[in-house]
Design a protein around this motif. Structure first.
Motif, PDB file in Angstrom:
ATOM      1  N   THR A   1      -0.279   1.953  10.341  1.00 30.84           N
ATOM      2  CA  THR A   1      -0.425   2.389   9.170  1.00 30.84           C
ATOM      3  C   THR A   1      -2.023   1.858   8.941  1.00 30.84           C
ATOM      4  O   THR A   1      -2.785   2.534   7.990  1.00 30.84           O
ATOM      5  CB  THR A   1       0.284   1.870   8.108  1.00 30.84           C
ATOM      6  OG1 THR A   1       0.209   0.411   8.099  1.00 30.84           O
ATOM      7  CG2 THR A   1       1.720   2.315   8.436  1.00 30.84           C
TER       8      THR A   1
ATOM      9  N   ARG B   1       0.776  10.660   9.133  1.00 32.69           N
ATOM     10  CA  ARG B   1       2.082  10.401   9.472  1.00 32.69           C
ATOM     11  C   ARG B   1       2.735  10.904  10.625  1.00 32.69           C
ATOM     12  O   ARG B   1       2.598  12.128  10.895  1.00 32.69           O
ATOM     13  CB  ARG B   1       2.743  10.735   8.013  1.00 32.69           C
ATOM     14  CG  ARG B   1       4.057  10.182   8.113  1.00 32.69           C
ATOM     15  CD  ARG B   1       4.860  10.538   6.531  1.00 32.69           C
ATOM     16  NE  ARG B   1       4.157   9.829   5.410  1.00 32.69           N
ATOM     17  CZ  ARG B   1       4.387   8.758   5.033  1.00 32.69           C
ATOM     18  NH1 ARG B   1       5.473   8.200   5.680  1.00 32.69           N
ATOM     19  NH2 ARG B   1       3.883   8.093   4.156  1.00 32.69           N
TER      20      ARG B   1
ATOM     21  N   ALA C   1       1.649   5.133   3.127  1.00 28.30           N
ATOM     22  CA  ALA C   1       1.338   4.296   3.855  1.00 28.30           C
ATOM     23  C   ALA C   1       0.275   4.387   4.811  1.00 28.30           C
ATOM     24  O   ALA C   1      -0.208   3.368   5.816  1.00 28.30           O
ATOM     25  CB  ALA C   1       2.576   3.614   4.670  1.00 28.30           C
ATOM     26  N   TYR C   2       0.358   5.632   5.438  1.00 25.51           N
ATOM     27  CA  TYR C   2      -0.543   6.204   6.520  1.00 25.51           C
ATOM     28  C   TYR C   2      -1.665   6.651   6.189  1.00 25.51           C
ATOM     29  O   TYR C   2      -2.540   7.376   6.902  1.00 25.51           O
ATOM     30  CB  TYR C   2       0.245   7.281   7.293  1.00 25.51           C
ATOM     31  CG  TYR C   2       1.374   6.538   8.124  1.00 25.51           C
ATOM     32  CD1 TYR C   2       1.212   6.144   9.357  1.00 25.51           C
ATOM     33  CD2 TYR C   2       2.739   6.430   7.644  1.00 25.51           C
ATOM     34  CE1 TYR C   2       2.195   5.449  10.065  1.00 25.51           C
ATOM     35  CE2 TYR C   2       3.847   5.785   8.465  1.00 25.51           C
ATOM     36  CZ  TYR C   2       3.540   5.395   9.545  1.00 25.51           C
ATOM     37  OH  TYR C   2       4.504   4.863  10.494  1.00 25.51           O
TER      38      TYR C   2
ATOM     39  N   ASP D   1      -2.402  10.930   4.431  1.00 25.78           N
ATOM     40  CA  ASP D   1      -1.203  10.288   4.494  1.00 25.78           C
ATOM     41  C   ASP D   1      -0.629  11.236   5.284  1.00 25.78           C
ATOM     42  O   ASP D   1       0.330  10.915   6.169  1.00 25.78           O
ATOM     43  CB  ASP D   1      -0.714   9.766   3.324  1.00 25.78           C
ATOM     44  CG  ASP D   1       0.937   9.228   3.598  1.00 25.78           C
ATOM     45  OD1 ASP D   1       1.040   8.374   4.248  1.00 25.78           O
ATOM     46  OD2 ASP D   1       1.643  10.027   3.088  1.00 25.78           O
TER      47      ASP D   1
ATOM     48  N   ARG E   1       0.059   1.044   0.097  1.00 26.72           N
ATOM     49  CA  ARG E   1       1.230   0.517   0.971  1.00 26.72           C
ATOM     50  C   ARG E   1       2.508   1.061   0.455  1.00 26.72           C
ATOM     51  O   ARG E   1       3.456   1.296   1.193  1.00 26.72           O
ATOM     52  CB  ARG E   1       1.302  -0.980   0.647  1.00 26.72           C
ATOM     53  CG  ARG E   1       0.152  -1.606   1.376  1.00 26.72           C
ATOM     54  CD  ARG E   1       0.032  -3.190   1.298  1.00 26.72           C
ATOM     55  NE  ARG E   1      -0.679  -3.899   2.156  1.00 26.72           N
ATOM     56  CZ  ARG E   1      -0.638  -4.247   3.368  1.00 26.72           C
ATOM     57  NH1 ARG E   1       0.456  -4.139   4.097  1.00 26.72           N
ATOM     58  NH2 ARG E   1      -1.862  -4.822   3.897  1.00 26.72           N
ATOM     59  N   TRP E   2       3.007   1.284  -0.887  1.00 30.65           N
ATOM     60  CA  TRP E   2       4.082   1.711  -1.457  1.00 30.65           C
ATOM     61  C   TRP E   2       4.411   3.259  -1.199  1.00 30.65           C
ATOM     62  O   TRP E   2       5.394   3.795  -0.786  1.00 30.65           O
ATOM     63  CB  TRP E   2       4.178   1.521  -2.809  1.00 30.65           C
ATOM     64  CG  TRP E   2       5.450   1.891  -3.590  1.00 30.65           C
ATOM     65  CD1 TRP E   2       6.654   2.103  -2.923  1.00 30.65           C
ATOM     66  CD2 TRP E   2       5.237   2.260  -4.764  1.00 30.65           C
ATOM     67  NE1 TRP E   2       7.479   2.487  -3.974  1.00 30.65           N
ATOM     68  CE2 TRP E   2       6.659   2.610  -5.242  1.00 30.65           C
ATOM     69  CE3 TRP E   2       4.340   2.442  -6.083  1.00 30.65           C
ATOM     70  CZ2 TRP E   2       7.303   3.199  -6.563  1.00 30.65           C
ATOM     71  CZ3 TRP E   2       4.925   2.871  -7.247  1.00 30.65           C
ATOM     72  CH2 TRP E   2       6.149   3.276  -7.667  1.00 30.65           C
ATOM     73  N   LYS E   3       3.272   4.193  -1.406  1.00 28.97           N
ATOM     74  CA  LYS E   3       3.268   5.495  -1.565  1.00 28.97           C
ATOM     75  C   LYS E   3       2.807   6.441  -0.544  1.00 28.97           C
ATOM     76  O   LYS E   3       3.326   7.798  -0.342  1.00 28.97           O
ATOM     77  CB  LYS E   3       3.015   5.965  -2.829  1.00 28.97           C
ATOM     78  CG  LYS E   3       3.853   5.601  -4.163  1.00 28.97           C
ATOM     79  CD  LYS E   3       5.290   6.203  -4.112  1.00 28.97           C
ATOM     80  CE  LYS E   3       6.065   6.147  -5.190  1.00 28.97           C
ATOM     81  NZ  LYS E   3       7.119   6.830  -5.309  1.00 28.97           N
TER      82      LYS E   3
ATOM     83  N   ARG F   1      -2.928  -0.473   7.279  1.00 27.33           N
ATOM     84  CA  ARG F   1      -3.155  -1.095   5.797  1.00 27.33           C
ATOM     85  C   ARG F   1      -3.977  -2.483   5.850  1.00 27.33           C
ATOM     86  O   ARG F   1      -4.552  -2.797   4.906  1.00 27.33           O
ATOM     87  CB  ARG F   1      -1.903  -1.119   5.196  1.00 27.33           C
ATOM     88  CG  ARG F   1      -1.310   0.261   4.941  1.00 27.33           C
ATOM     89  CD  ARG F   1      -1.708   0.849   3.567  1.00 27.33           C
ATOM     90  NE  ARG F   1      -3.140   1.282   3.573  1.00 27.33           N
ATOM     91  CZ  ARG F   1      -3.641   2.335   4.322  1.00 27.33           C
ATOM     92  NH1 ARG F   1      -2.848   3.311   4.737  1.00 27.33           N
ATOM     93  NH2 ARG F   1      -4.787   2.795   4.081  1.00 27.33           N
TER      94      ARG F   1
END
Length: 465
Positions: free
Chosen positions: A12, A439, A70-71, A435, A66-68, A14
């Motif tokens: 990801t 993903r 992540a990629y 994202d 990170r929550w909605k 992040r």
């Protein structure tokens, strides 16, 4: 010997984004402290609340990603943080020169707008779960763009500033609705062209080696040209008009891959500019200032461009240092001319570094367009990235005398709420699209062909169509 094939799940990134964010925050805070040290010889007393508030804002976006998402792309948010932060530093530096401290300063108001922009970007990331949902609102976006563009012409609501009728007054606040109109237009162009690009790219006649479209297919570009002329004539705003029309031609070229559209677009816009130059004295003065900003006649009209050029020249390669120059001598140094202000105190090296940050931002947007798997997302990401890149060219081209001054704001840096809000929304939309692009695809069960859609995918396509 047995060969085992395992699916490679992309990271990801992040964690890399968090490290880049901490580095970006450090750059901004170092610049803030350096400004006060060079100006007053002391550490700014408000450094702790400013540092804490700015850090909380950008880390909030990071946690939402990170929550909605992540990629999502790990570079867009740190680059935006540096650009927004450096703009705040320069506005604060100009406040110090003018004796505006605390809540009376423009930096305080810009920090409030930054907070609102971050909140709006977070709302976009949470509410918009899939960028393809925007395709449903193709023609609604067109109508919204027209309304936003015409609002400054409404009696009692519109306001003319510096000769351009592009503002509306809402109580004590002035707002530029055209900043959000470019987002609505990007959505409309992407949604419309993803449906009609086959007709626009295949049908037509060849003239001098170029394939030109049929007459009935010229409707969209004629409408866009008419909209451009309306903005140009009634609002006296060459920069916004150029930005809108350039956005449409760029997305149209990407959708059809036909050079003839660019030729037609340039000819139509050139005709509109020639008409405006002959019909309106305001545009003629802009061209005179561009051709010879140092003549006595030009200096009597406006010394803004001349002072900006002198300031950048005095900065040299390494600059005078943050807080050690005199950018306050240039009118509107915190808005239209914030890039020359930074160029004076950071020098050519600092100015080039800022341009490189913008290039990285636009490159990541284009990379997102290349990676996303649906045509609408590709055109939307291209349109949003091009709008930032082209606006930057118009602004920096104007203050460096490459093209006439247009009055557009520098994305993420200039003083003003409407521009800051709109550009953070653009950044959030690019994060949402990236994202989807990065993903990993869901695994295909054994016995199912790779090109057979799953029931869930079929249901999703039906809902989005």
């Amino acid at each position: 010997m047995t060969t085992t094939v395992e699916a490679l799940t992309p990271r990801t990134r992040r964690g890399a984004e968090l490290l880049l964010l901490l580095f970006a925050i450090g750059i901004v805070l170092l610049a803030w402290v350096t400004t006060d040290l060079n100006r007053n010889g002391t550490v700014p007393p408000n450094i702790l609340p400013v540092a804490g508030g700015f850090t909380v804002l950008v880390l909030a976006v990071h946690l939402v990603l990170r929550w909605k998402a992540a990629y999502a792309d790990p570079v867009l948010l740190p680059v935006t943080t540096v650009l927004n932060g450096l703009g705040l530093v320069m506005i604060h530096r100009l406040d110090l020169a003018r004796g505006k401290l605390g809540t009376d300063g423009d930096a305080y108001r810009q920090l409030i707008w930054t907070t609102l922009a971050v909140v709006l970007a977070i709302a976009v990331l949470i509410v918009l779960r899939d960028h393809r949902l925007l395709r449903r609102y193709t023609f609604v976006s067109m109508a919204a763009a027209f309304v936003l563009l015409l609002l400054p012409l409404a009696p009692g609501l519109g306001r003319s500033i510096n000769g351009s009728q592009i503002w509306i007054s809402l109580g004590p606040f002035n707002f530029q609705p055209g900043e959000f109109a470019k987002i609505a237009l990007a959505i409309f162009f992407a949604g419309y062209l993803v449906q009609t690009r086959d007709v626009l790219s295949l049908a037509g006649k060849k003239i001098l080696g170029f394939t030109f479209p049929r007459g009935r297919d010229l409707g969209p570009i004629v409408v866009a040209w008419a909209l451009c002329v309306v903005v140009l004539v009634f609002q006296n705003d060459l920069g916004t008009s150029l930005l809108y029309f350039g956005l449409f031609v760029a997305v149209l070229y990407v959708a059809t891959e036909r050079v003839s559209w660019i030729i037609i677009g340039l000819l139509l816009f050139a005709a509109a500019v020639v008409f405006a130059l002959t019909a309106f004295a305001h545009f003629h003065e802009r061209v005179d200032l561009w051709l010879d900003p140092f003549s006595p006649e030009s200096l009597d009209r406006s010394n803004q461009l001349a002072n900006g050029l002198w300031g950048m020249a005095s900065g040299g390669l390494t600059g005078t240092g943050l807080g050690a120059g005199r950018p306050y001598l240039t009118p509107f140094a915190e808005s239209d001319f914030i890039f020359p202000s930074l160029g004076e105190e950071l020098g050519l090296f600092g100015a080039v570094a800022i341009i490189l940050l913008y290039l990285v931002f636009c490159q990541r947007g284009i990379r997102t367009a290349l990676g996303v798997r649906d045509g609408f997302g590709k055109l939307l990401a291209i349109g949003l990235s091009f709008s930032v890149a082209f606006q930057l060219f118009i602004v920096i081209g104007g203050v460096t005398r490459v093209i006439p001054l247009t009055g557009l704001t520098t994305p993420f840096m200039s003083l003003g709420g409407s521009s800051l809000l709109a550009n953070w929304v653009i950044m959030a939309l690019l994060l949402r699209i990236s994202d989807q692009a990065r993903r990993p695809m869901p695994e295909i069960p054994v016995g199912v062909a790779a090109d057979d859609p799953s029931p869930a995918e079929v249901t999703q396509v039906v809902r989005l169509s």
